[in-house]
Scaffold this active site. Sequence first.
Site, mmCIF file in Angstrom:
data_model
loop_
_atom_site.group_PDB
_atom_site.id
_atom_site.type_symbol
_atom_site.label_atom_id
_atom_site.label_comp_id
_atom_site.label_asym_id
_atom_site.label_seq_id
_atom_site.Cartn_x
_atom_site.Cartn_y
_atom_site.Cartn_z
ATOM 1 N N ASP A 3 5.956 -3.585 -5.096
ATOM 2 C CA ASP A 3 4.821 -2.462 -5.076
ATOM 3 C C ASP A 3 3.583 -2.955 -4.521
ATOM 4 O OD1 ASP A 3 4.407 0.396 -6.300
ATOM 5 O OD2 ASP A 3 2.826 -0.624 -7.055
ATOM 6 N N ILE A 4 3.399 -1.998 -3.462
ATOM 7 C CA ILE A 4 1.937 -2.400 -3.047
ATOM 8 C C ILE A 4 0.771 -1.996 -3.975
ATOM 9 C CG2 ILE A 4 0.510 -1.830 -0.958
ATOM 10 C CD1 ILE A 4 2.835 -1.327 0.592
ATOM 11 N N GLU A 46 5.099 3.811 -2.624
ATOM 12 C CA GLU A 46 4.744 2.421 -1.994
ATOM 13 C C GLU A 46 5.572 1.382 -2.731
ATOM 14 O OE1 GLU A 46 2.109 3.055 -5.159
ATOM 15 O OE2 GLU A 46 2.599 4.460 -3.718
#
Length: 133
Positions: A3-4, A46
């Site tokens: 996950d960004i 994301e």
Amino acid sequence: MLDIDHFKKVNDTYGHAAGDKVLIEVVNTCLNNIREVDVLARYGGEEFIIMLPKTNKWQAGATAERLRETIANLEIRVDSGTIQVSASYGISDLNGEDEEQTLERCLKQADKALYQSKEAGRNRVTIWENKDR
């Protein structure tokens, strides 16, 4: 699972076009640093899943660590400047030793490990080790 970190802040600060560029750069970085047999899939927003066939969770952790470092060193150029991002990772595996392990359970474990990475400060890799399901 990756996950960004703080991606909403990227969109809020630089706009959605810049956010899209960040997603593209992160995806390309992942694709350039995994094997042809590996599968990268967007899981939502994301968040991404990388499936690494014939790889145990410790080898997957090494791959995730390499990706973590590479993504953290990216300098993504957009109209209003340069963006740097990091990503957090959660690792779990489907091995033949646990007959109760399912893909759904594996994803839940990876998600819990990812949450542990975020709770511990983000930009890190956590490998699922809890035997309690």
